[in-house]
Design a protein around this motif. Structure first.
Motif, mmCIF file in Angstrom:
data_model
loop_
_atom_site.group_PDB
_atom_site.id
_atom_site.type_symbol
_atom_site.label_atom_id
_atom_site.label_comp_id
_atom_site.label_asym_id
_atom_site.label_seq_id
_atom_site.Cartn_x
_atom_site.Cartn_y
_atom_site.Cartn_z
ATOM 1 N N GLY A 24 3.335 11.247 -4.817
ATOM 2 C CA GLY A 24 1.944 10.821 -4.832
ATOM 3 C C GLY A 24 1.186 11.270 -3.482
ATOM 4 O O GLY A 24 1.802 11.437 -2.532
ATOM 5 N N GLY A 25 -0.064 11.639 -3.615
ATOM 6 C CA GLY A 25 -0.680 12.320 -2.481
ATOM 7 C C GLY A 25 0.016 13.433 -1.877
ATOM 8 O O GLY A 25 -0.223 13.981 -0.914
ATOM 9 N N ASP A 28 0.688 -1.373 -0.031
ATOM 10 C CA ASP A 28 -0.068 0.121 -0.019
ATOM 11 C C ASP A 28 0.833 1.582 0.087
ATOM 12 O O ASP A 28 0.595 2.140 -0.891
ATOM 13 N N PHE A 29 1.856 1.236 0.657
ATOM 14 C CA PHE A 29 2.714 2.291 0.898
ATOM 15 C C PHE A 29 3.462 2.645 -0.364
ATOM 16 O O PHE A 29 3.461 3.947 -0.860
ATOM 17 N N ILE A 30 4.086 1.489 -0.851
ATOM 18 C CA ILE A 30 5.073 1.642 -2.056
ATOM 19 C C ILE A 30 3.967 2.187 -3.234
ATOM 20 O O ILE A 30 4.290 3.092 -4.205
ATOM 21 N N ALA A 31 2.904 1.414 -3.330
ATOM 22 C CA ALA A 31 1.967 1.684 -4.422
ATOM 23 C C ALA A 31 1.370 3.275 -4.499
ATOM 24 O O ALA A 31 1.149 3.651 -5.565
ATOM 25 N N ALA A 32 1.120 3.811 -3.191
ATOM 26 C CA ALA A 32 0.806 5.017 -3.203
ATOM 27 C C ALA A 32 1.953 6.196 -3.496
ATOM 28 O O ALA A 32 1.538 7.333 -3.859
ATOM 29 N N THR A 33 3.206 5.636 -3.680
ATOM 30 C CA THR A 33 4.389 6.444 -3.800
ATOM 31 C C THR A 33 4.795 6.455 -5.314
ATOM 32 O O THR A 33 5.321 7.170 -5.899
ATOM 33 N N ARG A 69 7.921 13.047 2.637
ATOM 34 C CA ARG A 69 7.155 14.125 3.543
ATOM 35 C C ARG A 69 5.907 14.292 2.933
ATOM 36 O O ARG A 69 5.723 14.287 1.693
ATOM 37 N N GLY A 70 4.786 14.546 3.553
ATOM 38 C CA GLY A 70 3.657 14.774 3.015
ATOM 39 C C GLY A 70 2.662 15.464 4.025
ATOM 40 O O GLY A 70 3.122 15.750 5.530
#
Length: 203
Positions: free
Chosen positions: A140-141, A57-62, A198-199
């Motif tokens: 991303g995001g 989930d984290f990698i695919a969001a990045t 960072r986000g």
């Protein structure tokens, strides 16, 4: 702002078959210790291999992928060799000496080299000197990502298979991988990195 730091190593290799692979061996992260791989086929199909859902989930969001696979994934590093094992991918890599880039990176104090400010400063140089490589970019995001490289060793030899097909001889990572804002160096290498994401803070 939230900040996540991932400390580990990245192996980037190409192959005679046109398959390019980026393997992450992450030793200290907010998600615990894990290993993963990003694979791009000669046809441009991008696959993430991750050991568990939270990592995927984290990698695919990045980064950007056409397919995500959850499967047991291990990297064994010893005696100058990496053994990468999963259901989809196997790699056996023999590491060589420190590269010229690695020597330059070692001259910079680790705390400085891993800081987002330094990554911002070195990004224009990376763009000019290393085709496809960036040290900062979008993640991303509405997040920003910074690659703080601290060392690099060449990969002198390697064999492997992806989805049962032999990858062929070790080759340059060419064309650059298209998972996100940055690829790995063109010549096969293992790079020690501190990746900072960072986000916006969640509230």
């Amino acid at each position: 702002m939230t900040q996540h730091r991932f400390r580990g190593q990245i192996a980037g290799v190409g192959s005679a078959s046109g398959v390019r692979v980026v393997v992450g061996r992450w030793l200290d992260t907010p998600l615990g210790e894990f290993a993963d791989a990003m694979v791009e086929t000669a046809a441009g199909h991008r696959v993430l291999l991750a050991p568990r859902q939270e990592v995927a989930d984290f990698i695919a969001a990045t980064y950007t992928f056409d397919e995500v696979r959850l499967e047991p994934f291990t990297v064994t590093a010893a005696d100058g060799r990496w053994q990468v094992r999963s259901r989809s991918l196997t790699l056996d890599l023999a590491l060589g000496g420190r590269t010229l880039l690695g020597m330059a990176l070692r001259a910079v104090p680790s705390r400085t080299a891993s800081s987002p400010a330094w990554c911002t400063l070195t990004d224009p140089v990376a763009r000019l000197v290393l085709r496809g490589v960036r040290t900062r970019g979008t993640a991303g995001g509405n997040r920003r990502e910074y690659y703080g490289a601290t060392d690099a060793h060449r990969i002198g030899a390697g064999t492997g298979r992806f989805d049962g097909a032999d990858l062929g001889a070790l080759a340059d990572v060419d064309p650059p991988c298209r998972f996100g804002f940055s690829s790995t160096p063109k010549r096969p290498a293992v790079t020690s990195v501190v990746t900072t994401v960072r986000g916006p803070a969640r509230g």
